[in-house]
Design an enzyme around this catalytic site. Structure first.
Site, PDB file in Angstrom:
ATOM      1  N   HIS A 162       0.728  -1.088  -0.140  1.00 14.50           N
ATOM      2  CA  HIS A 162       0.083   0.113   0.126  1.00 14.50           C
ATOM      3  C   HIS A 162       1.374   1.172  -0.229  1.00 14.50           C
ATOM      4  O   HIS A 162       0.476   2.151  -1.088  1.00 14.50           O
ATOM      5  CB  HIS A 162      -1.070   0.077   1.165  1.00 14.50           C
ATOM      6  CG  HIS A 162      -1.637   1.345   0.893  1.00 14.50           C
ATOM      7  ND1 HIS A 162      -2.421   1.911   0.598  1.00 14.50           N
ATOM      8  CD2 HIS A 162      -1.598   2.351   2.598  1.00 14.50           C
ATOM      9  CE1 HIS A 162      -3.155   2.634   0.763  1.00 14.50           C
ATOM     10  NE2 HIS A 162      -2.628   3.281   1.981  1.00 14.50           N
ATOM     11  N   GLN A 269      -8.644  14.570   1.647  1.00 15.71           N
ATOM     12  CA  GLN A 269      -7.135  14.463   2.251  1.00 15.71           C
ATOM     13  C   GLN A 269      -5.266  14.952   0.646  1.00 15.71           C
ATOM     14  O   GLN A 269      -4.609  15.914   2.369  1.00 15.71           O
ATOM     15  CB  GLN A 269      -7.213  12.488   1.875  1.00 15.71           C
ATOM     16  CG  GLN A 269      -6.122  12.695   2.265  1.00 15.71           C
ATOM     17  CD  GLN A 269      -6.109  10.988   2.237  1.00 15.71           C
ATOM     18  OE1 GLN A 269      -6.570  10.331   2.629  1.00 15.71           O
ATOM     19  NE2 GLN A 269      -4.647   9.861   2.856  1.00 15.71           N
TER      20      GLN A 269
END
Ligand code: MN
Length: 444
Positions: A162, A269
């Site tokens: 990730h 974000q």
């Protein structure tokens, strides 16, 4: 004696008489007098803890067994849990925190006692129809409650796949990992008040975003709403402020794990996170599955994690196998009829294990308390069909995925229902987590 699968039912009395003292709660040969469907996440070897609210009664602790919940308040009132040594009031609490105050030894004693009471050869509850009817609730007849009063919540960033994918997309494919990443489990302090239970819908968050090419920010509903496939562990009472929990001690301070969906508004974000990290893109909601599977129940599923290169500092070094082989999947249902699996991952991929995370978290003297929650970070595997977020699965929206009804998705749409599921399986025993499922409602 064979260790593969449960014994023939006809042999049970012999089997139990022969090894009564050897049988542990995890033994794959154990069978319960409660009927457990073959594909159930909750055989007698699991016994995960949750909070149920039976019709017309106060919320109280329970363990799951097959399609039923075993009511610990009823068992305690009947005196069946006295030998465990946990205060009776803990069995009437609306959260698991009081049960956890006695630490690992108390939880272990309780799980062992419940396992005894549920064994095929134990007639105490099995043959007392009045008590049995009051103590066993069909899961469809009880409401589930958030099991823990969550104190502090920390989210790690511990999957190397990730972190590499995100670094590749947003920074530099040649230097995807920042210099600290292989030396410490990166994390941030999140918000516990907005952690919600499976089944509770969320509204699409609104916020401030900077559209590509614009020279001023805009305000409105987030357009890039995403999931993060994670697992979260719950801590037992820790040590006083100033003391540290070592890697070797860490698992004694972990109660258990649940599935965790860390909702993320990618456009919010991207604009807000510099330089201090996630804020409003994350704290509007995170969803938790209702049953906490103990670390003890996961013991047979230990595996080695990825090799850590370069070698970590001494305080992060560990012995043995500290990862767990938990198969995970994410599905999206756009219309209530086309639930579509969009990813299959595994908790074993975690680069940093839970013991290292907890040791690192306390190495500076930071204290943890019963009911703190620490999430893994998005759990991505090595291939695109095992990525744990839509950001990665659709590669920033450049590769839309197709759902079962033919609709395409780059990110989540209003009306979508997202479900995470997880289980371990070995020697014919399946230890599962149930699911965490959440519907997306339009922005308020
Ligand atoms: Mn996260």
């Amino acid at each position: 004696m064979s260790s593969s699968g449960p014994p023939d039912r006809l042999c049970l009395p012999f089997f139990y008489a022969k090894c009564k003292d050897m049988i542990e709660a995890n033994d794959s040969r154990l069978v319960s007098w409660v009927e457990v469907p073959a594909d159930s996440d909750f055989p007698i070897q699991n016994l995960p803890f949750g909070i149920i609210e039976p019709d017309g009664a106060e919320p109280r602790p329970a363990v799951a067994i097959g399609d039923h919940a075993l009511d610990l308040a009823v068992l305690a009132e009947a005196g069946l849990l006295d030998e465990v040594g946990i205060e009776r009031t803990a069995y009437h609490a609306p959260v698991l925190n009081p049960l956890m105050q006695g630490g690992k030894a108390a939880i272990r004693a309780l799980r062992k006692r419940l396992s005894e009471l549920l064994r095929a050869d134990n007639d105490v509850l099995r043959d007392d129809s009045s008590l049995r009817d009051r103590a066993l609730h069909h899961c469809s007849a009880v409401k589930m409650r958030l099991p823990i009063e969550i104190g502090d919540y920390t989210d790690f960033y511990s999957s190397i796949e990730h972190a590499t994918n995100v670094g590749t997309m947003f920074r530099d494919p040649n230097n995807a990992l920042l210099p600290n990443w292989r030396h410490l489990p990166v994390g941030y302090h999140g918000r516990s008040s907005s952690i919600i239970l499976s089944g509770q819908p969320i509204h699409r968050p609104k916020g401030q975003m900077m559209p590509d090419g614009a020279d001023a920010p805009v305000f409105g509903p987030c357009k890039l709403l995403d999931i993060e496939l994670e697992m979260a562990f719950v801590t037992l009472p820790g040590k006083p402020l100033g003391d540290s929990i070592s890697v070797a001690e860490a698992e004694d301070y972990i109660f258990g794990l649940a599935l965790f969906n860390d909702w993320s508004a990618r456009d919010i974000q991207k604009w807000e996170y510099v330089p201090l990290g996630p804020f409003l893109a994350k704290n509007f909601a995170s969803s938790l599955s209702p049953w906490i599977v103990t670390l003890d129940a996961l013991e047979p599923f230990r595996v080695a994690g990825p090799k850590q290169e370069p070698a970590v500092l001494d305080y992060l070094q560990f012995d043995g196998e500290r990862n767990f082989d938990i198969e995970l999947e994410v599905s999206i249902d756009p219309d209530g009829e086309h639930d579509t699996v969009v990813s299959r991952s595994n908790f074993r991929y975690m680069y940093w294990n839970m013991a290292q995370q907890l040791a690192h978290h306390t190495v500076n003297g930071c204290n943890v308390r019963a009911g703190d929650m620490m999430a893994s970070g998005t759990i991505s595997g090595p291939t695109p069909d095992s990525y744990g977020s839509l950001l990665e699965i659709t590669w920033k929206g450049t590769k839309p995925l197709t759902l079962g009804n033919g609709e395409q998705r780059k990110f989540l749409a209003d009306g979508d229902t997202v479900t995470l599921r997880g289980h371990c399986s070995k020697d014919g025993i399946r230890i599962g987590f149930g699911e965490v499922t959440t519907k997306i409602l339009p922005a308020k």
